[in-house]
Enzyme design. Structure first.
Site, PDB file in Angstrom:
ATOM      1  CG  ASP A   1      -0.245   0.126   2.492  1.00 15.66           C
ATOM      2  OD1 ASP A   1       0.983   0.345   2.477  1.00 15.66           O
ATOM      3  OD2 ASP A   1      -0.898   0.017   3.526  1.00 15.66           O
TER       4      ASP A   1
ATOM      5  CG  HIS B   1      -7.993 -21.814  12.585  1.00 20.49           C
ATOM      6  ND1 HIS B   1      -8.704 -22.827  11.982  1.00 20.49           N
ATOM      7  CD2 HIS B   1      -8.908 -20.957  13.099  1.00 20.49           C
ATOM      8  CE1 HIS B   1     -10.005 -22.594  12.121  1.00 20.49           C
ATOM      9  NE2 HIS B   1     -10.158 -21.468  12.800  1.00 20.49           N
TER      10      HIS B   1
ATOM     11  CB  CYS C   1     -10.736 -25.842   9.779  1.00 19.29           C
ATOM     12  SG  CYS C   1      -9.423 -24.795   9.135  1.00 19.29           S
TER      13      CYS C   1
ATOM     14  N   GLY D   1       1.176   3.769   1.985  1.00 20.79           N
ATOM     15  CA  GLY D   1       1.587   4.372   3.247  1.00 20.79           C
ATOM     16  C   GLY D   1       0.678   5.504   3.672  1.00 20.79           C
TER      17      GLY D   1
ATOM     18  CB  CYS E   1      -5.874 -24.744   8.522  1.00 16.82           C
ATOM     19  SG  CYS E   1      -5.921 -24.840  10.324  1.00 16.82           S
TER      20      CYS E   1
ATOM     21  CG  ASP F   1      -5.406  -5.116   2.643  1.00 19.45           C
ATOM     22  OD1 ASP F   1      -4.958  -4.711   3.743  1.00 19.45           O
ATOM     23  OD2 ASP F   1      -5.938  -4.346   1.820  1.00 19.45           O
TER      24      ASP F   1
ATOM     25  CB  CYS G   1      -8.097 -27.650  12.014  1.00 17.68           C
ATOM     26  SG  CYS G   1      -8.607 -26.067  12.712  1.00 17.68           S
TER      27      CYS G   1
END
Ligand SMILES: [Zn+2]
Length: 424
Positions: free
Chosen positions: A105, A382, A351, A107, A353, A313, A356
């Site tokens: 970005d 996670h 989940c 700033g 991930c 984001d 998990c």
């Protein structure tokens, strides 16, 4: 001074956006953003690595959890380690060992929020006063804006610095991310209408200066891959200002160079988030990508996707994870609650991930209590996976034609017992 005409032409074929399937009766769509470091299937949530790292998580894990790109912060990297070091390392991706696409970005938000300490998404119900002098309690004003740029005090050592549109472009070119953002003035919802008008004009003039400097740097730095520049739209909660910003920046062109995409910026009134995003997307060119800056709460992500935002984001998933707050399909829970000390099953049974798949909520609850470093790592993996997957599921739902069903089902369960939803 160099004449522009003596410099090589800009190769733009390495950046592209192809819109895919559209959501019926709305601005929402799928698409693919192509960058010199790979493609991003949209809509997509982009994990934030503020200081060139997603706190506590290795790049390999970010890739494994489905992160398609990483967004870093130009303000933080400008102060530390400095853009020259990142440039010498070969750019942000090479420096942090992340082979995929990167964003930085401008700033602007960080620099200006030093001044007032405001939040991205706020509930307006109780906040109706208007003032250009509003500041968060106990906060020293650390930034001053004028028509040429912003002077600010480093949060690290108190030294004074100055960002102008040109400086922001120079810093972001050295940082070398695939997608960079124009420098804008980020106002709060508390500023007066007349201030918003003046600020919007300032942001428009800064956008032009960013295009000029970006064009110069792109032609000068031919040893680097092409960087796409996104213009940032402001206008607070005002329809005419938001639409004007989108029209102005959407059609802005300087010597044949226009914006490659757009950042939907500014503080946003949660209740009107969808309406405001829709105003901007109606005015913007359809074939360029739109990034909704700083948004990551599940209901806000649905609203953003539905109204035409392609990428998102937010620091919230990782920041919350480090305070033991983790997502489940039934809402956010806090692992510091004693009832999780004996939950010998994953945080979320469904989940996929790494956390998990391999660990129980009881183990994480223990790690947090014992203040072990890996607690934040496992919880962040996670949470990032949960939000990345949620937006991936939205993309699949648009393709399958069942977006609204998926939205109703997810939000109905996630915010059960909390119909007014949660603001972060
Ligand atoms: Zn998980």
């Amino acid at each position: 001074m160099n004449s522009y005409n003596n410099l090589p032409t800009i190769k733009r074929e390495t950046f592209a956006f192809k819109p895919g399937k559209s959501l019926e009766n709305s601005q929402g769509r799928t698409g693919v953003i192509s960058t010199p470091h790979g493609d991003i299937a949209t809509p997509a949530f982009i994990p934030v690595g503020t200081k060139a790292t997603i706190k506590g998580v290795l790049p390999e894990s970010v890739s494994q959890l489905g992160g398609q790109a990483v967004l870093a912060n130009a303000y933080h990297l400008y102060l530390q380690p400095g853009p020259d070091i990142v440039d010498e390392a070969g750019g942000l991706g090479a420096f942090m060992n992340w082979p995929g696409p990167t964003f930085t970005d401008s700033g602007g938000f960080q620099v200006l929020s030093l001044g007032v300490g405001f939040k991205k998404v706020i509930a307006m119900d109780t906040e109706t006063f208007r003032s250009d002098e509003v500041m968060a309690k106990n906060k020293e004003r650390l930034a001053h804006v004028d028509d040429d740029g912003v002077t600010f005090k480093s949060h690290l050592d108190g030294r004074m610095h100055r960002f102008t549109p040109e400086v922001s472009m120079q810093v972001q070119h050295k940082l070398g991310a695939d997608i960079i953002f124009a420098f804008d003035e980020c106002t709060t919802l508390h500023n007066t209408r007349s201030y918003q008008e003046r600020s919007l004009e300032r942001t428009r003039l800064w956008a032009e200066r960013c295009l000029v400097e970006h064009r110069r740097l792109t032609r000068e730095r031919t040893h680097r891959p092409y960087q796409a520049l996104f213009g940032v739209l402001q206008g607070a909660q005002y329809e005419d200002l938001r639409r004007k910003a989108a029209r102005d920046l959407g059609s802005m062109e300087v010597d044949g160079v226009s914006f490659d995409g757009f950042g939907l910026g500014g503080a946003l009134d949660k209740e009107n988030l969808g309406t405001i995003v829709n105003w901007m997307c109606e005015e913007l060119p359809y074939d360029k990508p739109r990034h909704l800056l700083g948004i990551g709460e599940p209901d806000d992500l649905f609203t953003g996707v539905e109204n035409g935002a392609d990428t998102f984001d937010c620091v919230a998933p990782s920041r919350q994870a480090r305070t033991s707050a983790v997502f489940t399909p039934d809402g956010r829970i806090n692992l510091s609650n004693s009832k999780y000390q004996r939950q010998f099953s994953p945080i979320d049974e469904n989940c996929d991930c790494y956390t998990c798949t391999n660990y129980t909520a009881a183990y994480l609850a223990h790690l947090f209590r014992a203040k072990e470093m890996v607690a934040g790592t496992l919880a962040t993996i996670h949470n990032e996976r949960f939000i990345v997957r949620l937006v991936d599921q939205m993309r699949a739902a648009i393709v399958n034609g069942d977006f609204l069903d998926f939205k109703r089902e997810f939000l109905g369960r996630f915010y059960v017992g909390n119909p007014k939803r949660q603001a972060t």
